[in-house]
Enzyme design. Structure first.
Site, short mmCIF file in Angstrom:
data_model
loop_
_atom_site.label_atom_id
_atom_site.label_comp_id
_atom_site.label_asym_id
_atom_site.label_seq_id
_atom_site.Cartn_x
_atom_site.Cartn_y
_atom_site.Cartn_z
N ARG A 212 32.89 55.19 26.01
CA ARG A 212 33.79 54.03 26.07
C ARG A 212 35.25 54.41 25.81
O ARG A 212 36.17 53.69 26.18
CB ARG A 212 33.32 52.95 25.10
CG ARG A 212 33.86 51.61 25.43
CD ARG A 212 33.35 50.41 24.63
NE ARG A 212 32.19 50.56 23.83
CZ ARG A 212 32.20 50.83 22.52
NH1 ARG A 212 33.33 51.03 21.89
NH2 ARG A 212 31.05 50.90 21.86
N TYR B 66 50.77 35.02 39.13
CA TYR B 66 49.46 35.08 39.80
C TYR B 66 48.54 34.05 39.16
O TYR B 66 48.45 33.94 37.93
CB TYR B 66 48.92 36.49 39.61
CG TYR B 66 47.57 36.78 40.21
CD1 TYR B 66 47.29 36.54 41.55
CD2 TYR B 66 46.57 37.35 39.42
CE1 TYR B 66 46.05 36.83 42.08
CE2 TYR B 66 45.34 37.67 39.95
CZ TYR B 66 45.09 37.40 41.28
OH TYR B 66 43.86 37.70 41.82
N ASP C 108 54.25 42.05 35.22
CA ASP C 108 53.29 42.42 36.25
C ASP C 108 54.10 43.07 37.37
O ASP C 108 54.81 42.41 38.11
CB ASP C 108 52.53 41.17 36.75
CG ASP C 108 51.43 41.54 37.75
OD1 ASP C 108 51.59 42.55 38.46
OD2 ASP C 108 50.43 40.80 37.83
N LYS D 23 45.49 47.44 43.95
CA LYS D 23 46.34 47.31 45.15
C LYS D 23 46.84 48.69 45.59
O LYS D 23 46.09 49.45 46.18
CB LYS D 23 47.49 46.35 44.88
CG LYS D 23 47.14 45.12 44.05
CD LYS D 23 46.10 44.23 44.68
CE LYS D 23 45.76 43.09 43.72
NZ LYS D 23 44.54 42.41 44.05
C1 LIG Z 1 50.27 40.18 41.25
C2 LIG Z 1 48.84 40.41 40.89
N1 LIG Z 1 48.54 40.73 39.63
C3 LIG Z 1 47.27 40.94 39.24
C4 LIG Z 1 46.24 40.82 40.15
C5 LIG Z 1 44.83 41.00 39.66
O1 LIG Z 1 44.31 42.23 40.02
P1 LIG Z 1 42.72 42.41 40.19
O2 LIG Z 1 42.36 41.76 41.47
O3 LIG Z 1 42.58 43.90 40.17
O4 LIG Z 1 42.09 41.77 38.99
C6 LIG Z 1 46.50 40.50 41.47
C7 LIG Z 1 45.39 40.38 42.46
O5 LIG Z 1 45.56 39.92 43.55
C8 LIG Z 1 47.84 40.28 41.85
O6 LIG Z 1 48.15 39.93 43.11
#
Ligand SMILES: Cc1ncc(COP(=O)(O)O)c(C=O)c1O
Length: 410
Positions: free
Chosen positions: A72, A126, A198, A223
């Protein structure tokens, strides 16, 4: 570069060189005879074996950072990617990996917030980030106020004695407003408020967040880092003084990114700079073409003047990536769906940052509370992949024709 120790390498100045060398340590790739492989292999582990009881006891008392302890706590496969992401953020103290981007956002928030605190969350965040704040954080006594993505340094006026963190996303999800991250960070630092960004859209290659004053920089590595739409992964990179609490919080939550997914992330990272250049150039070409079309009312791409915060994009970013949205003039639900359904080269699906193009109908109004989204133009979000931009443009031309047909035009 040889397979030398990280410490021995001369610092690489340019991002494209950095992503090739970052996180590669000889001790993670080479055997006792001095020969080795280029990439750390996938070390899958739960149990780690010790030489003796004394060895086991000694390990329990030591800092387990980057040391074999228990599955872990990770293996060199995860440590190598975490180190690589830290190396891309000048001034960072360390990086922790997560099983998804949402897990990374959640852990970052939990590492700086306690019951009774207030979070300022950008209104263009998001949607699952909003859901975490309105859901679990609220349940544990943290209140959230949403703020205008264009607040800039004026965010200081929103601080109360309870404000403990600001979560930014720049550009914003779906609506792409670019925030004044340095001004928000400066205001927050003065008030003892933690800042989280983010940074998934830009990545550290196009916006080095820690250098801009951010305390915790989050990537949905799902992404651009993974880049091939085949793994879920997240990361948080911490500024000095923020890493220990982040790591403790993440350990207590039992969060661990799988070695297989970390390996896919490390593999993706090596080509990320090259991919981002293509994504960025192709998306801008498509965005400019769309901006000239009579069916298109607006293009929300940070590199175009029509996007709120465009001046900040020019000031702060080294480049754009491949995700943006456009607003269709006079569209109905059916004509927008017809446009998307008519596309051959764009898949219909969530996520972005992979090598393939995607198109999605998006409706920001239901996710906004601080600044209502009252644009009459239905939005389509495009993820521009690694295809030739002219082929994508021809495909979109077909899509726009389908939209016109539904509206009764030619
Ligand atoms: C700007 C943004 N932050 C975070 C996330 C979340 O990532 P995950 O899909 O890996 O949980 C996304 C997913 O689309 C996103 O577009």
């Amino acid at each position: 570069m040889s397979g030398s120790d990280r410490e021995d390498r001369s610092p690489a100045a340019r991002p494209q060189t950095q992503v090739v060398g970052a996180g590669r340590r000889r001790e993670w790739t080479h055997g006792a005879d001095g020969r080795g492989v280029v990439n750390p292999p996938v070390w899958r582990a739960s149990t780690i074996l010790y030489d003796s009881v004394a060895d086991l006891r000694a390990a329990a008392g030591r800092d387990t950072h980057h040391r074999w302890f228990y599955g872990r706590r990770g293996t060199p496969t995860q440590w190598s990617l975490a180190d690589a992401l830290s190396e891309l953020e000048p001034g960072a103290e360390g990086t922790f990996l997560y099983p998804s981007g949402v897990a990374a956002v959640s852990a970052a928030l939990l590492s700086v917030l306690s019951p009774g605190d207030e979070l300022l969350l950008v209104d263009s965040a998001y949607d699952p980030t909003r859901a975490f704040a309105d859901g679990l954080l609220a349940r544990f006594g943290v209140t959230t106020r949403f703020y205008d993505p264009l607040a800039g340094g004026g965010i200081a006026d929103l601080f109360t004695p309870a404000t403990r963190a600001v979560l930014m996303e720049s550009p914003g999800s779906l609506t792409f407003e670019v925030q004044d991250v340095p001004a928000i960070c400066a205001a927050a630092r003065g008030a003892g408020v933690a800042t989280i960004l983010d940074n998934t859209w830009a990545t550290p290659l196009n916006f080095p967040a820690i250098a801009a004053g951010v305390d915790l920089s989050v990537l949905a590595c799902t992404k651009y880092v993974v880049g091939h739409s085949d793994a879920m992964l997240g990361s948080v990179t911490a500024a000095p003084g923020r890493f220990a609490r982040l790591r403790d919080t993440s350990f207590q939550l039992g969060l661990v990114a799988s070695p297989d997914d970390a390996w896919l992330g490390a593999r993706g990272l090596r080509t990320m700079a090259v991919r981002l250049k293509h994504h960025g150039a192709a998306a801008l070409k498509v965005a400019r073409w769309l901006a000239e079309r009579p069916e298109v009312a607006t293009v929300l791409h940070p590199a175009l003047p029509s996007c709120p915060g465009h001046d900040l994009f020019l000031r702060d970013f080294r480049g754009a990536s491949g995700l943006f949205a456009f607003g269709l003039r006079d569209a109905t639900e059916a004509s927008r769906a017809a446009l998307i359904d008519a596309l051959d080269l764009f898949g219909i699906g969530y996520s972005w940052g992979g090598y393939e193009s995607l198109a999605l109908p998006v409706d920001p109004a239901r996710h906004r509370t601080a600044v209502p989204w009252d644009s009459p133009h239905r939005l389509v979000r495009l993820q521009i992949g690694l295809e030739d931009a002219d082929d994508l443009i021809a495909d979109l031309d077909r899509g726009l024709a389908a939209h016109r047909r539904v509206l009764g035009g030619s």
